[in-house]
Design a protein around this motif. Structure first.
Motif, PDB file in Angstrom:
ATOM      1  N   THR A   3     -16.123   1.281  11.426  1.00 25.56           N
ATOM      2  CA  THR A   3     -14.788   0.700  11.306  1.00 25.56           C
ATOM      3  C   THR A   3     -14.182   0.887   9.925  1.00 25.56           C
ATOM      4  O   THR A   3     -12.979   0.732   9.755  1.00 25.56           O
ATOM      5  CB  THR A   3     -14.836  -0.799  11.648  1.00 25.56           C
ATOM      6  N   ALA A   4     -15.003   1.222   8.923  1.00 24.23           N
ATOM      7  CA  ALA A   4     -14.490   1.459   7.563  1.00 24.23           C
ATOM      8  C   ALA A   4     -15.535   2.223   6.766  1.00 24.23           C
ATOM      9  O   ALA A   4     -16.741   2.072   6.984  1.00 24.23           O
ATOM     10  CB  ALA A   4     -14.158   0.134   6.867  1.00 24.23           C
ATOM     11  N   GLY A   5     -15.055   3.073   5.841  1.00 27.80           N
ATOM     12  CA  GLY A   5     -15.961   3.785   4.947  1.00 27.80           C
ATOM     13  C   GLY A   5     -16.091   5.263   5.221  1.00 27.80           C
ATOM     14  O   GLY A   5     -16.627   6.001   4.383  1.00 27.80           O
ATOM     15  N   LEU A   6     -15.647   5.750   6.383  1.00 22.61           N
ATOM     16  CA  LEU A   6     -15.752   7.169   6.728  1.00 22.61           C
ATOM     17  C   LEU A   6     -14.451   7.661   7.333  1.00 22.61           C
ATOM     18  O   LEU A   6     -13.684   6.883   7.917  1.00 22.61           O
ATOM     19  CB  LEU A   6     -16.893   7.402   7.724  1.00 22.61           C
ATOM     20  N   ARG A   7     -14.241   8.968   7.228  1.00 16.34           N
ATOM     21  CA  ARG A   7     -13.121   9.630   7.886  1.00 16.34           C
ATOM     22  C   ARG A   7     -13.668  10.634   8.905  1.00 16.34           C
ATOM     23  O   ARG A   7     -14.780  11.149   8.741  1.00 16.34           O
ATOM     24  CB  ARG A   7     -12.233  10.358   6.876  1.00 16.34           C
TER      25      ARG A   7
ATOM     26  N   PRO B 112     -15.022   2.556  28.572  1.00 19.46           N
ATOM     27  CA  PRO B 112     -15.371   3.218  27.312  1.00 19.46           C
ATOM     28  C   PRO B 112     -14.526   2.726  26.144  1.00 19.46           C
ATOM     29  O   PRO B 112     -13.376   2.334  26.305  1.00 19.46           O
ATOM     30  CB  PRO B 112     -15.112   4.701  27.603  1.00 19.46           C
ATOM     31  N   LEU B 113     -15.135   2.788  24.966  1.00 23.29           N
ATOM     32  CA  LEU B 113     -14.457   2.475  23.717  1.00 23.29           C
ATOM     33  C   LEU B 113     -14.283   3.777  22.946  1.00 23.29           C
ATOM     34  O   LEU B 113     -15.265   4.464  22.647  1.00 23.29           O
ATOM     35  CB  LEU B 113     -15.279   1.476  22.897  1.00 23.29           C
ATOM     36  N   TYR B 114     -13.044   4.145  22.643  1.00 30.15           N
ATOM     37  CA  TYR B 114     -12.766   5.364  21.884  1.00 30.15           C
ATOM     38  C   TYR B 114     -12.700   4.972  20.410  1.00 30.15           C
ATOM     39  O   TYR B 114     -11.812   4.223  19.988  1.00 30.15           O
ATOM     40  CB  TYR B 114     -11.454   6.004  22.335  1.00 30.15           C
ATOM     41  N   ALA B 115     -13.649   5.472  19.623  1.00 23.58           N
ATOM     42  CA  ALA B 115     -13.740   5.026  18.234  1.00 23.58           C
ATOM     43  C   ALA B 115     -14.402   6.098  17.381  1.00 23.58           C
ATOM     44  O   ALA B 115     -15.063   7.011  17.892  1.00 23.58           O
ATOM     45  CB  ALA B 115     -14.537   3.727  18.155  1.00 23.58           C
ATOM     46  N   LEU B 116     -14.232   5.994  16.059  1.00 24.59           N
ATOM     47  CA  LEU B 116     -14.933   6.856  15.112  1.00 24.59           C
ATOM     48  C   LEU B 116     -16.400   6.441  15.097  1.00 24.59           C
ATOM     49  O   LEU B 116     -16.723   5.279  14.860  1.00 24.59           O
ATOM     50  CB  LEU B 116     -14.334   6.715  13.715  1.00 24.59           C
ATOM     51  N   THR B 117     -17.289   7.405  15.348  1.00 24.54           N
ATOM     52  CA  THR B 117     -18.704   7.084  15.477  1.00 24.54           C
ATOM     53  C   THR B 117     -19.562   8.108  14.741  1.00 24.54           C
ATOM     54  O   THR B 117     -19.128   9.230  14.459  1.00 24.54           O
ATOM     55  CB  THR B 117     -19.142   7.064  16.955  1.00 24.54           C
ATOM     56  N   VAL B 118     -20.791   7.683  14.471  1.00 27.13           N
ATOM     57  CA  VAL B 118     -21.834   8.570  13.954  1.00 27.13           C
ATOM     58  C   VAL B 118     -23.118   8.207  14.683  1.00 27.13           C
ATOM     59  O   VAL B 118     -23.222   7.120  15.268  1.00 27.13           O
ATOM     60  CB  VAL B 118     -22.027   8.397  12.425  1.00 27.13           C
ATOM     61  N   PRO B 119     -24.118   9.084  14.676  1.00 22.14           N
ATOM     62  CA  PRO B 119     -25.405   8.706  15.274  1.00 22.14           C
ATOM     63  C   PRO B 119     -25.981   7.462  14.590  1.00 22.14           C
ATOM     64  O   PRO B 119     -25.821   7.275  13.373  1.00 22.14           O
ATOM     65  CB  PRO B 119     -26.279   9.934  15.029  1.00 22.14           C
ATOM     66  N   ILE B 120     -26.636   6.631  15.358  1.00 21.44           N
ATOM     67  CA  ILE B 120     -27.231   5.408  14.807  1.00 21.44           C
ATOM     68  C   ILE B 120     -28.205   5.741  13.685  1.00 21.44           C
ATOM     69  O   ILE B 120     -28.314   5.002  12.696  1.00 21.44           O
ATOM     70  CB  ILE B 120     -27.921   4.604  15.922  1.00 21.44           C
ATOM     71  N   SER B 121     -28.906   6.860  13.812  1.00 23.82           N
ATOM     72  CA  SER B 121     -29.903   7.233  12.797  1.00 23.82           C
ATOM     73  C   SER B 121     -29.282   7.506  11.430  1.00 23.82           C
ATOM     74  O   SER B 121     -29.984   7.559  10.418  1.00 23.82           O
ATOM     75  CB  SER B 121     -30.684   8.464  13.251  1.00 23.82           C
ATOM     76  N   ALA B 122     -27.946   7.684  11.380  1.00 24.30           N
ATOM     77  CA  ALA B 122     -27.289   7.973  10.100  1.00 24.30           C
ATOM     78  C   ALA B 122     -27.060   6.710   9.276  1.00 24.30           C
ATOM     79  O   ALA B 122     -26.784   6.796   8.077  1.00 24.30           O
ATOM     80  CB  ALA B 122     -25.957   8.679  10.342  1.00 24.30           C
TER      81      ALA B 122
END
Length: 385
Positions: free
Chosen positions: A351-355, A309-319
């Motif tokens: 990877t950039a642009g969101l918190r 697994p990769l632990y990362a900041l994510t959002v749904p693809i649809s966003a």
């Protein structure tokens, strides 16, 4: 009478003017109400939280070209006729194993002639050695001339050289005799038999193709963030279009799972290396084909899924659309550019642009614009801690 008519007419006109003025007032007030309602209208949207989570990055590849580093021709090293074959199609072989026997009828004759030449040279050497020893003794007693001694010595050396040449010729013919055996250049199995018993071949002619497909390789180019990927990482190779036809008709290994088989693929090389800046990188994967299902050929509709697994900041693809998202701030939405990385088919790495904790819209973008008032409905997964 005329006075009453005028008064009535004036009253009618006053009433009509009052009605028109009242209607104008009502229209204006209605427009203001509509404008106010439109300005304060909240459009319902679905949304999700940007959050850190584990994903298993997946990459869809339209085509992979699998190759083997262990494929080589078994080549005839001498002219002749194939007299015997010791293998069949798909036979497992080891490096150096004899595959075919070639008969060259000139070689036995040449070996016999070399034996005769060796015997003659040995006899001449024996005679020359005796003569040289005799003249050696006579020279020591000053009983012969120096010229006679030198002649005997030179005859002995010439006889020795003649014997060496005859022995070298026989050794060469013996090497050619060994070359009548065509051997396997590598470990593997017989993929193709080019020649059969009775075929005449010349030196340099391939007679069989030997290969080992237990390990295969392919390369692909990535233009996403690979900061969390390194050499040795294992991916699972899945085939959506599992048409496992075989160009070489090799055998399947026992215990294979057919269409449900998943093939471990390890990263063997990354170029340029990850410690050097680059937008595109070539990655070479090493595929475990111990199931014997795959061959050296092209396959379509393939998916690579990382098994770590990769632990990362994510959002749904649809966003995300065209590297942009709508972020919800104070019940309004605003467009924002983001940088993305890997995804697992449901969630995508940002990877950039969101918190973490920011809210992004997942609804379709039709009729959405900057500054629009929204009523947010968060998905259940987004609220999970």
């Amino acid at each position: 009478m005329k006075k009453l008519y005028i008064i009535a007419l004036v009253l009618i006109l006053i009433c009509a003017g009052a009605l028109i003025a009242y209607g104008t007032y009502l229209n204006k007030a209605g427009e203001q109400q509509i404008a106010t309602r439109m300005a304060t209208r909240a459009v319902p949207v679905n949304a999700a939280l940007a959050k850190n989570r584990n994903i298993f990055p997946a990459f869809n590849l339209s085509t992979v070209n699998l190759t083997s580093n262990d494929v080589a021709d078994a080549v005839a090293l001498i002219d002749g006729r194939i007299d015997a074959a010791f293998v069949q199609k798909n036979s497992p072989v080891r490096q150096g194993q004899i595959l075919f026997q070639i008969v060259n009828e000139d070689i036995p004759i040449k070996i016999k002639a070399a034996d005769a030449a060796i015997a003659r040279a040995q006899a001449q050497l024996f005679q020359a050695n005796n003569s040289f020893n005799r003249y050696q003794r006579l020279k020591d007693k000053n009983a012969t001339s120096l010229e006679k001694y030198d002649e005997a010595r030179l005859n002995f050396e010439a006889a020795q050289a003649a014997l060496n040449e005859a022995q070298a010729n026989k050794a060469q013919y013996l090497v050619q005799s060994d070359r009548q055996n065509v051997t396997s250049p590598i470990d593997g199995q017989i993929l193709i038999l080019y020649k059969q018993i009775g075929s005449f071949v010349t030196a340099g002619t391939p007679v069989a193709l030997v290969g080992d497909f237990s390990t295969l390789y392919f390369s692909t180019t990535f233009n996403v963030s690979l900061q969390n990927i390194q050499i040795g990482d294992i991916f699972n190779l899945k085939f959506h279009n599992s048409n496992f036809t075989k160009a070489y008709d090799t055998d399947f290994a026992p215990g294979n799972l057919g269409d449900e088989q998943i093939f471990p693929a390890a990263i063997a090389d990354i170029s340029p290396p990850l410690n050097q800046p680059a937008s595109l990188r070539k990655i070479i994967f090493k595929v475990d084909n111990s199931a014997g299902i795959l061959e050296q050929q092209s396959y379509n509709s393939v998916q690579l899924v990382r098994n770590k697994p990769l632990y990362a900041l994510t959002v749904p693809i649809s966003a995300v659309l065209d590297n942009q998202v709508f972020v919800v701030e104070n019940d309004k939405i605003f467009r924002r550019a983001v940088s993305t990385g890997a995804n697992d088919g449901s969630f995508i790495e940002v990877t950039a642009g969101l918190r973490e904790g920011e809210i992004v819209v997942t609804s379709p973008r039709d009729n959405l614009s900057d500054g629009l008032n929204v009523s947010v409905s968060l998905g259940g997964d987004s609220l999970a801690k």
